[in-house]
Design an enzyme around this catalytic site. Sequence first.
Site, PDB file in Angstrom:
ATOM      1  N   ASP A 246      -5.757   0.401  -2.394  1.00  0.00           N
ATOM      2  CA  ASP A 246      -4.992   1.610  -2.133  1.00  0.00           C
ATOM      3  C   ASP A 246      -4.894   1.934  -0.652  1.00  0.00           C
ATOM      4  O   ASP A 246      -5.856   1.775   0.101  1.00  0.00           O
ATOM      5  CB  ASP A 246      -5.671   2.776  -2.861  1.00  0.00           C
ATOM      6  CG  ASP A 246      -5.011   4.097  -2.579  1.00  0.00           C
ATOM      7  OD1 ASP A 246      -3.901   4.307  -3.093  1.00  0.00           O
ATOM      8  OD2 ASP A 246      -5.597   4.917  -1.840  1.00  0.00           O
ATOM      9  N   GLU A 319      -1.356  -2.128  -1.600  1.00  0.00           N
ATOM     10  CA  GLU A 319      -0.383  -1.044  -1.522  1.00  0.00           C
ATOM     11  C   GLU A 319      -0.055  -0.771  -0.061  1.00  0.00           C
ATOM     12  O   GLU A 319      -0.915  -0.372   0.722  1.00  0.00           O
ATOM     13  CB  GLU A 319      -0.932   0.240  -2.151  1.00  0.00           C
ATOM     14  CG  GLU A 319       0.111   1.347  -2.154  1.00  0.00           C
ATOM     15  CD  GLU A 319      -0.481   2.747  -2.204  1.00  0.00           C
ATOM     16  OE1 GLU A 319       0.174   3.626  -2.765  1.00  0.00           O
ATOM     17  OE2 GLU A 319      -1.568   2.957  -1.644  1.00  0.00           O
TER      18      GLU A 319
END
Length: 605
Positions: A246, A319
């Site tokens: 993330d 990401e």
Amino acid sequence: MTFLHNLLVTILLLGLYCAAGDAAAIDLSLDSYQERAAASTEETRDWWQVAQFYQIYPRSYKDSDGDGVGDLQGIISKLDYLKEIGVTATWLSPIFTSPMVDFGYDISDFFDIQPEYGTLDDFDQLVAEAKKRNIKIILDFVPNHSSDENDWFKKSVKREKGYEDYYMWHDGYVNSTTGQREPPSNWLQAFRGSAWEWNEERQQYYLHQFAVQQPDLNYRNPLVVAQMKRVLTYWLDRGVAGFRMDAVPWCFESLPDANGRYPDEPLSGYTDDPDNSAYLKHIHTQDLRETVEMVFQWRTLLDDYQRVHGGDTRVIMVETYSQLDYVMQFYGNRTAKGAEIPFNFQFIVGGNGDKNNTELTAGGFVKIINSWLGQIPAGKTANWVMGNHDQRRVGSRYGEDRIDLMNMLQMFLPGVSITYQGEELGMTDLDISWEDTRDPSACNSNADIYEEFTRDPGRTPFQWSDEANAGFSTNSNTWLPINPNYLTINAKTENASTTSHLSLYKQLVQLRQLKTLQLGSTRYANVGDNVLAIKRSLTGQPAMVLVANVLDTKVTGVDVAGVLYASGNYKIKVSNPQAQASAGDSVTLSSLSLEPYAALILESV
């Protein structure tokens, strides 16, 4: 967790698209095409290269205990559904212990499970039950920050030995005019306002590029690097098949100067709102080269683990909404292996951005496809992400009439497909009022502008059936409200219909097993504004063609044979309801008639 984290980058990308868009609309003509990913002579791919990944947002997937919140036992109860729709691997948004300020992206214990989701025993059961069904479990790894309730942060506040520099601390400066203490730099957080927060106990500022309760870890401290590698190893030991990582671009910041001062970031010129993250160009807080090299270290760790413990490749999914020249670096280079899957968000940030693509023309689709396939390093595998938990749903961004078309496109393009839960059903956004919003990025705004920031509309509970609470929970007070359209848009109803979104999705899953779609080359073009055409071909195998009318006007006499260099006879393999066609029907590529939003997948005969 980056619905608007890279709003500035999105604006820049849109500028590039718009700059090319006028000319493209005029002259993306019959003889314009692109061909990428030449057909491989390999007979096989690694498991992940042809995988169907499926994102689960655990809080909204299935509630097993009636508290209105999804959980691990709920996921276990629906593994057969995942198997039925062809899922190879599912990645779970964070399930770790958390105060839930950002619903799991603020982690207080990286080594345990959030109690409302279950226990470590539940997680071990999930991995074991998924393995029985040949489904792999991917975890969401949150490297940039922790919760301020994490013991690491508490120890750092107290300057305990070994933890003094676990986070980004700075004295700040006293304004000589006002006498007031001010932050070390002008850096802004993604959720509006200064990225620096004063800690009274330590008498210093700490950096938080997201919520105040999410302090940034200091990756220039070797102890932090080692600690996060222990986190990865811990979950590898529990059987996970890899990690979705993330908010990776935020892991490193520019170093302070010789006087210990962090550099201010320049104004972007894209907004007059000084609290909006897009107010600045994030040249010191995002997209540094050290971040890419950290991913290389994590790749080495996973490879070393595989050499010692055996088993399949453990994957890294990154990401990043950064500009593509930076994103492509995550694939690795000649001297270092990188991530298998740096997320391709072009169908999110491309076209008209993450808000509204309902009028995107075929030329716009071609630009989006080419933006990735035109830059991907040789020998690397493409991936296609249409939506996720940070975005409005695909049917709401691209239009409900295009739901099947978008699933067909995603499954037809070369490489990895990544589906967000509910997109296979055609779930759409539910507008959440300012009073009911739960998203911290929206809560940090105000009632006039919160809709620009909230991510709640795409996070509503999964619609399992037409029963009470959509079959998601026995509790009518679910953590987010359920979309009233669950009475018709749900897994049970669609499973019983041969013309539903889910039925078509299952057909596409089967189609992806064809060698042509797994190994074939790709040629793509548009014919005017309406028609998108893609051909997949592999020596010794039938050629496959996708044709789609992406607009609301019927077209006739369309010739895609020339732009695709395709000849011979074709028959319909799969079609959406708008096409008003049947599998097995013969089609002439040089003279097609397509109803509004019709999409066909054809096979050579």
